[in-house]
Design a protein around this motif. Structure first.
Motif, PDB file in Angstrom:
ATOM      1  N   ALA A 297      49.449   2.373  -0.148  1.00  0.00           N
ATOM      2  CA  ALA A 297      50.305   2.736   0.988  1.00  0.00           C
ATOM      3  C   ALA A 297      49.998   4.151   1.472  1.00  0.00           C
ATOM      4  CB  ALA A 297      51.777   2.633   0.584  1.00  0.00           C
ATOM      5  N   LEU A 298      49.738   5.057   0.534  1.00  0.00           N
ATOM      6  CA  LEU A 298      49.476   6.451   0.893  1.00  0.00           C
ATOM      7  C   LEU A 298      48.145   6.632   1.613  1.00  0.00           C
ATOM      8  CD1 LEU A 298      50.669   8.128  -2.429  1.00  0.00           C
ATOM      9  CD2 LEU A 298      51.883   8.068  -0.254  1.00  0.00           C
ATOM     10  N   THR A 299      47.242   5.681   1.466  1.00  0.00           N
ATOM     11  CA  THR A 299      45.931   5.827   2.103  1.00  0.00           C
ATOM     12  C   THR A 299      45.957   5.535   3.590  1.00  0.00           C
ATOM     13  OG1 THR A 299      45.382   3.535   1.547  1.00  0.00           O
ATOM     14  CG2 THR A 299      44.662   5.240   0.007  1.00  0.00           C
TER      15      THR A 299
ATOM     16  N   SER B  53      53.550   5.744 -10.997  1.00  0.00           N
ATOM     17  CA  SER B  53      54.185   5.585  -9.679  1.00  0.00           C
ATOM     18  C   SER B  53      53.193   5.865  -8.555  1.00  0.00           C
ATOM     19  CB  SER B  53      55.392   6.524  -9.561  1.00  0.00           C
ATOM     20  OG  SER B  53      56.371   6.225 -10.511  1.00  0.00           O
ATOM     21  N   PHE B  54      52.372   6.899  -8.777  1.00  0.00           N
ATOM     22  CA  PHE B  54      51.376   7.243  -7.755  1.00  0.00           C
ATOM     23  C   PHE B  54      50.345   6.130  -7.581  1.00  0.00           C
ATOM     24  CE2 PHE B  54      47.292   9.090  -6.520  1.00  0.00           C
ATOM     25  CZ  PHE B  54      47.649   9.734  -5.336  1.00  0.00           C
ATOM     26  N   LEU B  55      49.843   5.609  -8.693  1.00  0.00           N
ATOM     27  CA  LEU B  55      48.837   4.544  -8.623  1.00  0.00           C
ATOM     28  C   LEU B  55      49.410   3.285  -7.977  1.00  0.00           C
ATOM     29  CD1 LEU B  55      47.049   4.913 -12.086  1.00  0.00           C
ATOM     30  CD2 LEU B  55      46.128   5.478  -9.820  1.00  0.00           C
TER      31      LEU B  55
ATOM     32  N   GLY C  83      56.036  -5.188   0.394  1.00  0.00           N
ATOM     33  CA  GLY C  83      56.524  -4.503  -0.798  1.00  0.00           C
ATOM     34  C   GLY C  83      56.103  -3.056  -0.904  1.00  0.00           C
ATOM     35  N   ILE C  84      55.531  -2.506   0.163  1.00  0.00           N
ATOM     36  CA  ILE C  84      55.031  -1.131   0.111  1.00  0.00           C
ATOM     37  C   ILE C  84      56.182  -0.127   0.096  1.00  0.00           C
ATOM     38  CG2 ILE C  84      53.789   0.601   1.478  1.00  0.00           C
ATOM     39  CD1 ILE C  84      51.832  -1.618   2.243  1.00  0.00           C
ATOM     40  N   THR C  85      57.229  -0.412   0.868  1.00  0.00           N
ATOM     41  CA  THR C  85      58.364   0.517   0.948  1.00  0.00           C
ATOM     42  C   THR C  85      58.995   0.750  -0.426  1.00  0.00           C
ATOM     43  OG1 THR C  85      58.811  -0.284   3.182  1.00  0.00           O
ATOM     44  CG2 THR C  85      60.543   0.957   2.105  1.00  0.00           C
ATOM     45  N   ARG C  86      59.145  -0.314  -1.195  1.00  0.00           N
ATOM     46  CA  ARG C  86      59.733  -0.186  -2.541  1.00  0.00           C
ATOM     47  C   ARG C  86      58.888   0.719  -3.426  1.00  0.00           C
ATOM     48  NH1 ARG C  86      58.255  -3.332  -6.473  1.00  0.00           N
ATOM     49  NH2 ARG C  86      57.551  -4.984  -5.063  1.00  0.00           N
ATOM     50  N   ARG C  87      57.571   0.614  -3.324  1.00  0.00           N
ATOM     51  CA  ARG C  87      56.675   1.448  -4.140  1.00  0.00           C
ATOM     52  C   ARG C  87      56.751   2.915  -3.712  1.00  0.00           C
ATOM     53  NH1 ARG C  87      54.510  -3.630  -4.018  1.00  0.00           N
ATOM     54  NH2 ARG C  87      53.543  -4.339  -5.970  1.00  0.00           N
ATOM     55  N   LEU C  88      56.854   3.145  -2.404  1.00  0.00           N
ATOM     56  CA  LEU C  88      56.983   4.517  -1.929  1.00  0.00           C
ATOM     57  C   LEU C  88      58.304   5.129  -2.374  1.00  0.00           C
ATOM     58  CD1 LEU C  88      55.572   4.215   1.717  1.00  0.00           C
ATOM     59  CD2 LEU C  88      54.482   5.283  -0.251  1.00  0.00           C
ATOM     60  N   LEU C  89      59.358   4.337  -2.397  1.00  0.00           N
ATOM     61  CA  LEU C  89      60.650   4.829  -2.869  1.00  0.00           C
ATOM     62  C   LEU C  89      60.562   5.254  -4.326  1.00  0.00           C
ATOM     63  CD1 LEU C  89      63.672   5.303  -2.564  1.00  0.00           C
ATOM     64  CD2 LEU C  89      64.047   2.878  -3.019  1.00  0.00           C
ATOM     65  N   ALA C  90      59.896   4.463  -5.148  1.00  0.00           N
ATOM     66  CA  ALA C  90      59.746   4.813  -6.564  1.00  0.00           C
ATOM     67  C   ALA C  90      58.949   6.101  -6.728  1.00  0.00           C
ATOM     68  CB  ALA C  90      59.062   3.667  -7.315  1.00  0.00           C
TER      69      ALA C  90
ATOM     70  N   SER D 164      57.957  12.187 -16.755  1.00  0.00           N
ATOM     71  CA  SER D 164      56.742  12.577 -17.473  1.00  0.00           C
ATOM     72  C   SER D 164      55.521  12.372 -16.580  1.00  0.00           C
ATOM     73  CB  SER D 164      56.602  11.751 -18.748  1.00  0.00           C
ATOM     74  OG  SER D 164      56.436  10.379 -18.425  1.00  0.00           O
ATOM     75  N   LEU D 165      54.452  13.079 -16.896  1.00  0.00           N
ATOM     76  CA  LEU D 165      53.224  12.947 -16.108  1.00  0.00           C
ATOM     77  C   LEU D 165      52.672  11.519 -16.117  1.00  0.00           C
ATOM     78  CD1 LEU D 165      51.300  16.289 -16.816  1.00  0.00           C
ATOM     79  CD2 LEU D 165      52.383  15.535 -14.695  1.00  0.00           C
ATOM     80  N   PRO D 166      52.685  10.811 -17.271  1.00  0.00           N
ATOM     81  CA  PRO D 166      52.214   9.418 -17.242  1.00  0.00           C
ATOM     82  C   PRO D 166      53.036   8.535 -16.295  1.00  0.00           C
ATOM     83  CG  PRO D 166      52.246  10.225 -19.497  1.00  0.00           C
ATOM     84  CD  PRO D 166      52.923  11.271 -18.662  1.00  0.00           C
ATOM     85  N   GLU D 167      54.373   8.739 -16.291  1.00  0.00           N
ATOM     86  CA  GLU D 167      55.220   7.943 -15.400  1.00  0.00           C
ATOM     87  C   GLU D 167      54.954   8.294 -13.947  1.00  0.00           C
ATOM     88  OE1 GLU D 167      59.963   6.995 -14.560  1.00  0.00           O
ATOM     89  OE2 GLU D 167      59.357   8.090 -16.370  1.00  0.00           O
TER      90      GLU D 167
END
Length: 427
Positions: free
Chosen positions: A220-222, A213-215, A72-79, A206-209
């Motif tokens: 995956a980014l690590t 997404s980043f969190l 499920g990492i690809t979906r999170r990176l897409l977001a 927005s910054l919270p959104e």
């Protein structure tokens, strides 16, 4: 010097015979008919080419990528990519570039990335009014970034063939990879403005959104950071990094995201074995073909020819760039690296060109060939997934390819673009 095996190889490639068979057939015939050598050496060379500890990094990283794709990492990176650039002109196309950059540490394969991006983003781009050829061109060109971001397969293979540090090559590819991403994004922006492509949303999230997404994607980014830091501080070798990356992928998928299931194992193994076997068969075939070339002194003859043309390092690099761009149009990148590295590295090293810098140039060059006609494997992959003629993809790719060639020229003329980070972190 016997050249008929090389001519036979070119004929087979022109006839669309698979690369491995195009290399194996001339080699076998040479050992059987033309060389005063025991035929047993043919089999010995094929087997011995796989007897390499550093080369173990290749299947490990491919397996790690397959595990992460199932987690499920690809979906999170897409977001996350959509949150970053969805408000840009031509937003979906820009998302493709950002996603390819972030996925470099996951797939390790530009071809795998092209197929994945085409499935994920291609239909959405077409639904939003992007021409089908442009959608495929964006996907194909974006996937070239994967070759430069650790742990790109081309970098691993070049390091093995040239006997240079995999860690230094991984780090050397980072800046050129980001330069390619920037060049593609600027080109897409200009094309999108001219053609009136819409953004995904009217304003930035927005910054919270963006933070959410980043969190959500932070594990995956690590992965690339994890690899670079581990290599820099000697925590593990490049080969060990591949094995640890597999364990890390399993940890992320089961503990952090809780999406990796036991039922995913057959599909993961099937995808990994298929990808690895293709590359390894080409390596085995290229090793036997390379032995023929060494036995017939072909590399020495080519080296002598190149040095008689010029002894100026910069001019030689420019000539080699043109040569590699042409080669990349006809031969798949990994196969070309295996074939040409033993020939070109001694020539460039003798003139004082850093082999790490040359490795980045070579991999980048041949990857650009993957989106260029007539063979362009990346363009064919994207076109087949989106079911459009490859001629449309090649035509739409032209301005993006020109931008990538400009970046290639910049990396060639400025060695520090690739050598700055390895010098800073590894010495």
């Amino acid at each position: 010097m016997t050249l008929w095996p090389m001519l036979l190889m070119l004929v087979l490639l022109a006839a669309s015979v698979p690369v491995a068979l195009s290399l194996l057939a001339p080699s076998l015939l040479y050992f059987y008919l033309g060389a005063d050598l025991p035929i047993d050496i043919f089999a010995q060379k094929m087997v011995s080419s796989t007897d390499s500890f550093p080369l173990l990094a290749l299947p490990f990283f491919v397996l790690a990528g397959c595990i992460m794709n199932a987690a499920g990492i690809t979906r999170r990176l897409l977001a996350l990519a959509d949150a970053f650039v969805g408000h840009f002109v031509g937003g979906l196309a820009q998302v493709s570039v950002i996603l390819a950059t972030m996925m470099g540490g996951l797939t390790a394969s530009a071809t795998a990335d092209a197929a994945m991006l085409a499935k994920m983003l291609g239909p959405s781009m077409i639904e939003r009014g992007y021409p089908r050829g442009f959608a495929a061109a964006v996907v194909a060109c974006s996937s070239t970034i994967v070759a430069m971001i650790p742990p790109g397969i081309g970098l691993i293979v070049y390091a093995f063939m040239a006997n240079v540090s995999v860690g230094e090559l991984f780090i050397a590819g980072i800046v050129p990879g980001f330069l390619i991403a920037a060049g593609i994004m600027i080109t897409i922006y200009l094309i999108a403005r001219k053609r009136g492509f819409k953004a995904v949303r009217t304003k930035m999230v927005s910054l919270p959104e963006l933070g959410r997404s980043f969190l959500d994607a932070v594990w995956a980014l690590t992965v690339p950071v994890f690899i670079v830091v581990g290599l820099r501080y000697g925590i593990f070798t490049p080969t060990e990094a591949g094995a640890i990356c597999v364990l890390y992928a399993i940890f992320v998928g089961t503990v952090c995201y809780k999406e990796l299931r036991f039922s995913h194992i057959p599909e993961i193994i099937r995808d990994a074995v298929a990808a690895i076997c293709i590359v390894m068969l080409i390596i085995c075939a290229a090793t036997t073909f390379g032995y023929y070339m060494v036995w017939e002194s072909v590399p020495t003859q080519i080296a002598n020819t190149l040095t008689t043309v010029t002894k100026d390092p910069l001019l030689l690099l420019l000539l080699i760039n043109v040569f590699l761009l042409i080669v990349g149009m006809f031969i798949e990148g990994t196969a070309a690296i295996i074939l040409l590295t033993p020939i070109l590295v001694p020539v460039t090293t003798a003139l004082g060109i850093d082999p790490v810098h040359f490795g980045v140039i070579m991999v980048l060059n041949l990857t650009i060939g993957g989106v260029s006609p007539p063979v362009g494997t990346l363009s064919f992959t994207a076109s087949s997934v989106l079911r459009i003629p490859s001629t449309e993809t090649f035509r739409e790719s032209l301005p993006i390819v020109l931008a990538m060639i400009l970046v290639l020229a910049l990396v060639t003329l400025m060695p520090q673009a690739s050598l700055f980070l390895p010098t800073l972190l590894m010495h």
